[in-house]
Enzyme design. Sequence first.
Site, mmCIF file in Angstrom:
data_model
loop_
_atom_site.group_PDB
_atom_site.id
_atom_site.type_symbol
_atom_site.label_atom_id
_atom_site.label_comp_id
_atom_site.label_asym_id
_atom_site.label_seq_id
_atom_site.Cartn_x
_atom_site.Cartn_y
_atom_site.Cartn_z
ATOM 1 N N GLU A 59 9.885 7.856 -1.026
ATOM 2 C CA GLU A 59 8.957 7.408 -0.283
ATOM 3 C C GLU A 59 8.241 6.441 -1.347
ATOM 4 O O GLU A 59 7.064 6.464 -1.571
ATOM 5 C CB GLU A 59 8.033 8.269 0.364
ATOM 6 N N ARG A 64 4.112 1.826 -4.239
ATOM 7 C CA ARG A 64 3.857 1.073 -5.475
ATOM 8 C C ARG A 64 4.962 0.255 -6.208
ATOM 9 O O ARG A 64 5.061 -0.641 -6.308
ATOM 10 C CB ARG A 64 3.035 1.573 -6.402
ATOM 11 N N ARG A 122 -9.451 -1.920 -7.409
ATOM 12 C CA ARG A 122 -8.700 -0.839 -8.505
ATOM 13 C C ARG A 122 -9.290 -0.677 -9.653
ATOM 14 O O ARG A 122 -9.437 0.353 -10.256
ATOM 15 C CB ARG A 122 -7.194 -1.261 -8.504
ATOM 16 N N TYR A 161 -10.417 2.888 -10.342
ATOM 17 C CA TYR A 161 -9.475 3.673 -11.059
ATOM 18 C C TYR A 161 -9.524 3.318 -12.653
ATOM 19 O O TYR A 161 -8.709 3.542 -13.425
ATOM 20 C CB TYR A 161 -8.066 3.675 -10.815
ATOM 21 N N CYS A 165 -22.026 -8.599 -5.465
ATOM 22 C CA CYS A 165 -23.232 -8.278 -5.944
ATOM 23 C C CYS A 165 -23.078 -6.661 -6.635
ATOM 24 O O CYS A 165 -23.698 -5.795 -5.721
ATOM 25 C CB CYS A 165 -24.450 -8.526 -5.187
ATOM 26 N N TYR A 222 -1.908 -1.788 -3.365
ATOM 27 C CA TYR A 222 -3.091 -1.326 -3.314
ATOM 28 C C TYR A 222 -4.018 -2.184 -3.444
ATOM 29 O O TYR A 222 -5.102 -2.008 -4.201
ATOM 30 C CB TYR A 222 -3.400 -0.034 -3.985
HETATM 31 C C1 LIG Z 1 0.884 7.205 -1.213
HETATM 32 C C2 LIG Z 1 1.907 7.923 -0.579
HETATM 33 C C3 LIG Z 1 3.226 7.521 -1.210
HETATM 34 C C4 LIG Z 1 3.608 6.305 -1.831
HETATM 35 O O1 LIG Z 1 2.988 6.447 -3.088
HETATM 36 P P1 LIG Z 1 3.193 5.506 -4.638
HETATM 37 O O2 LIG Z 1 2.724 5.960 -5.697
HETATM 38 O O3 LIG Z 1 2.630 4.062 -3.885
HETATM 39 O O4 LIG Z 1 4.864 5.251 -4.590
HETATM 40 C C5 LIG Z 1 4.341 8.089 -0.687
HETATM 41 N N1 LIG Z 1 4.486 9.210 0.326
HETATM 42 C C6 LIG Z 1 3.048 9.623 0.772
HETATM 43 C C7 LIG Z 1 2.980 10.561 1.464
HETATM 44 C C8 LIG Z 1 2.051 8.884 0.264
HETATM 45 O O5 LIG Z 1 0.559 9.339 0.501
#
Ligand SMILES: *Cc1c(COP(=O)(O)O)cnc(C)c1O
Length: 433
Positions: free
Chosen positions: A290, A293, A330, A334, A361, A390
């Site tokens: 999954e 980013r 970000r 971060y 501000c 993000y």
């Molecule tokens: C955020 C997230 C991702 C993706 O993370 P990336 O760092 O953007 O690749 C995949 N799976 C789950 C469950 C997430 O919470």
Amino acid sequence: MKLFGTASVNNKGNLEIGKCDVADLVNKFGTPLYLVDEELIRNNCRLFKSSFSNSDIETEVIYASKAFLNLAMCKIIHEEGVSLDVVSGGELYTAIKAKFPPNKIYMHGNNKTMDELTLAIKAQVGRIVVDNLQELYLIERLCKELKSKAEVLLRVNPGIEAHTHEYIQTSTNDSKFGISIFQEEICQIINEFQSSDNVTLKGFHCHIGSQIFEETSFYGAVSVMLQFLGKVANECDFITEELNLGGGFGVYYSQDDTPVDIANCLQNMIDIIKKNAKKLDIKLPKIMIEPGRAIVANAGTTIYSIGGTKKTYGGKNFIFVDGGMTDNPRTALYDAKYEAVIVNKVNYENKETYTVAGKCCESGDVIIKSIELPIAEPEDILAVFSTGAYNYSMSSNYNRIPRPAVVFAKDGEAKLAVKRENYEDILRNDVEF
Ligand SMILES: *Cc1c(COP(=O)(O)O)cnc(C)c1O
């Protein structure tokens, strides 16, 4: 400075993305502007799909939509044959409205509400990723009421400590997400799923963090998960059909970052899965990843107008842009790093060290803490790279600042994907009394 995808400098000395001159896009769409390199998103999808494939094992690539989602993104992701991961009712609703095939939608979340689960069950999403037993009972109840069934994965936590920024580490043993694979009652938990009439457990999901550069973290997670599948096969009599390994592939924002070679890393993951499955004598599950980013970050560039500059008494040189932490939180959140250029001065020599600050501000409203640039002047255009992930999805209306527009550029054509918010949008939900 690194240029990604179709970004280049044209013969006018201007930055160009998707064969569109960024200065022209500024005239047409205004600033701040999120500019998206559509071809790079498509190429990234193709890279993940072709690399995460093997003739012995069924695979699926799922885009983690929380990185960046709108109707246009749904269309592109679907056209590239990639599935969609959503973590909220709003993301799910966007996917439904985009007519994304429901069976290719994965519904995540550690605290899904009744409304969100109802929406997911009614839409017949492909998989709900269940966080805990309370949620299982809720899904079971809703399925009964709605006379529906649900196929689910259980989110587990392999306790891998990914070397990344601590705020975005999700898989230590105290994570708020999922159930630890070391939990003693794991067989009882699986049994609860197995005794459900309407919910079918297909396998497990894990996600070890984000912006990960250590390949070994992924390999470690894969090995640990395979051992876990062996354990549940032997001890709980549960044959895992599907294993979703999450995302987290790190990307380049600045010279500090060395991303893994995606093709190589994914092939290694598959090899480790095959070897371990053989060694442990377990059935090869279907496997999913999954990435969020890694699909979109480098494909996004934020274009700002420079309002002015200021040299402080303390000696700091500021560039002020017409956006800030509202469109990119970000850096404040971060301590993220970014690279940037002055669009109309790309070929000029860097002469000054600047801090790029926004218009909010808040002293923490900084986009880039320190960057070398040519001398900046009012009305120059600043392009901040790798803001595709993000950024829009984390944007806000702080100070009642309207959100920028989103434009997708490809082959010399620029398409508006999300309109710029206006002051009426800001008042949209206000009720006068
Ligand atoms: C955020 C997230 C991702 C993706 O993370 P990336 O760092 O953007 O690749 C995949 N799976 C789950 C469950 C997430 O919470």
